[in-house]
Design a protein around this motif. Structure first.
Motif, PDB file in Angstrom:
ATOM      1  N   CYS A   1      25.930 -52.376   5.907  1.00  0.00           N
ATOM      2  CA  CYS A   1      24.565 -52.202   6.381  1.00  0.00           C
ATOM      3  C   CYS A   1      23.708 -53.382   5.897  1.00  0.00           C
ATOM      4  O   CYS A   1      23.863 -53.845   4.766  1.00  0.00           O
ATOM      5  CB  CYS A   1      24.019 -50.889   5.834  1.00  0.00           C
ATOM      6  SG  CYS A   1      22.262 -50.637   6.119  1.00  0.00           S
TER       7      CYS A   1
ATOM      8  N   CYS B   1      21.147 -51.454   3.018  1.00  0.00           N
ATOM      9  CA  CYS B   1      21.643 -50.895   1.747  1.00  0.00           C
ATOM     10  C   CYS B   1      22.916 -51.592   1.257  1.00  0.00           C
ATOM     11  O   CYS B   1      23.288 -51.435   0.093  1.00  0.00           O
ATOM     12  CB  CYS B   1      21.891 -49.391   1.877  1.00  0.00           C
ATOM     13  SG  CYS B   1      23.188 -48.927   3.027  1.00  0.00           S
TER      14      CYS B   1
ATOM     15  N   CYS C   1      21.432 -46.351  10.262  1.00  0.00           N
ATOM     16  CA  CYS C   1      22.534 -46.450   9.311  1.00  0.00           C
ATOM     17  C   CYS C   1      22.873 -45.037   8.836  1.00  0.00           C
ATOM     18  O   CYS C   1      21.975 -44.266   8.478  1.00  0.00           O
ATOM     19  CB  CYS C   1      22.124 -47.328   8.127  1.00  0.00           C
ATOM     20  SG  CYS C   1      23.308 -47.331   6.768  1.00  0.00           S
TER      21      CYS C   1
ATOM     22  N   ARG D   1      24.344 -44.231   6.198  1.00  0.00           N
ATOM     23  CA  ARG D   1      24.263 -44.134   4.737  1.00  0.00           C
ATOM     24  C   ARG D   1      22.813 -44.024   4.250  1.00  0.00           C
ATOM     25  O   ARG D   1      22.510 -43.221   3.393  1.00  0.00           O
ATOM     26  CB  ARG D   1      24.900 -45.357   4.085  1.00  0.00           C
ATOM     27  CG  ARG D   1      26.296 -45.654   4.540  1.00  0.00           C
ATOM     28  CD  ARG D   1      27.282 -44.731   3.891  1.00  0.00           C
ATOM     29  NE  ARG D   1      28.632 -45.186   4.230  1.00  0.00           N
ATOM     30  CZ  ARG D   1      29.642 -44.375   4.366  1.00  0.00           C
ATOM     31  NH1 ARG D   1      29.503 -43.090   4.178  1.00  0.00           N
ATOM     32  NH2 ARG D   1      30.827 -44.834   4.682  1.00  0.00           N
ATOM     33  N   CYS D   2      21.905 -44.868   4.792  1.00  0.00           N
ATOM     34  CA  CYS D   2      20.538 -44.900   4.258  1.00  0.00           C
ATOM     35  C   CYS D   2      19.467 -44.585   5.307  1.00  0.00           C
ATOM     36  O   CYS D   2      18.307 -44.419   4.958  1.00  0.00           O
ATOM     37  CB  CYS D   2      20.242 -46.267   3.646  1.00  0.00           C
ATOM     38  SG  CYS D   2      20.162 -47.609   4.836  1.00  0.00           S
TER      39      CYS D   2
ATOM     40  N   TYR E   1      18.433 -46.568   7.725  1.00  0.00           N
ATOM     41  CA  TYR E   1      17.763 -47.776   8.202  1.00  0.00           C
ATOM     42  C   TYR E   1      17.978 -47.922   9.704  1.00  0.00           C
ATOM     43  O   TYR E   1      19.090 -47.749  10.193  1.00  0.00           O
ATOM     44  CB  TYR E   1      18.316 -48.991   7.450  1.00  0.00           C
ATOM     45  CG  TYR E   1      17.767 -50.310   7.894  1.00  0.00           C
ATOM     46  CD1 TYR E   1      16.462 -50.673   7.593  1.00  0.00           C
ATOM     47  CD2 TYR E   1      18.554 -51.206   8.611  1.00  0.00           C
ATOM     48  CE1 TYR E   1      15.958 -51.901   7.991  1.00  0.00           C
ATOM     49  CE2 TYR E   1      18.062 -52.427   9.006  1.00  0.00           C
ATOM     50  CZ  TYR E   1      16.753 -52.763   8.695  1.00  0.00           C
ATOM     51  OH  TYR E   1      16.260 -53.979   9.099  1.00  0.00           O
TER      52      TYR E   1
END
Ligand SMILES: [Zn+2]
Length: 91
Positions: free
Chosen positions: A36, A39, A61, A63-64, A66
């Motif tokens: 990403c 992150c 994203c 994971r985060c 974004y």
């Protein structure tokens, strides 16, 4: 119909590969993993599928959260459509 889908996927995959290659060259990245931009964590495999990955991850994203720039799926779609257009003009 399946042939057109395969041709679209080939064009979008080529654009995705070239985009990745240019990005890595410009930022001097030599890792084999896609991460990403925000992150820096490794992205799961399904996010890296051209065009589909954007929709599977809902444009963010995983994971985060974004927001992924819309230019990536648009460029991949344009590449896929260009390949389909060239195929249809040839036949
Ligand atoms: Zn992230």
């Amino acid at each position: 119909m399946y042939r057109l889908i395969l041709i679209f996927f080939s064009g979008s995959s080529l654009v995705s590969f070239l985009t990745c290659l240019i990005y890595r060259y410009r930022h001097n990245i030599h890792d084999r993993y896609s991460v990403c931009d925000h992150c820096g964590r490794i992205l799961p495999w399904y996010v890296k599928i051209p065009v589909l990955g954007y929709f599977l991850s809902l444009g963010r994203c995983v994971r985060c959260g974004y927001r992924i720039p819309l230019c990536y799926p648009l460029a991949e779609s344009a590449g896929g459509l260009l390949f389909v257009l060239l195929y249809l003009l040839q036949t």
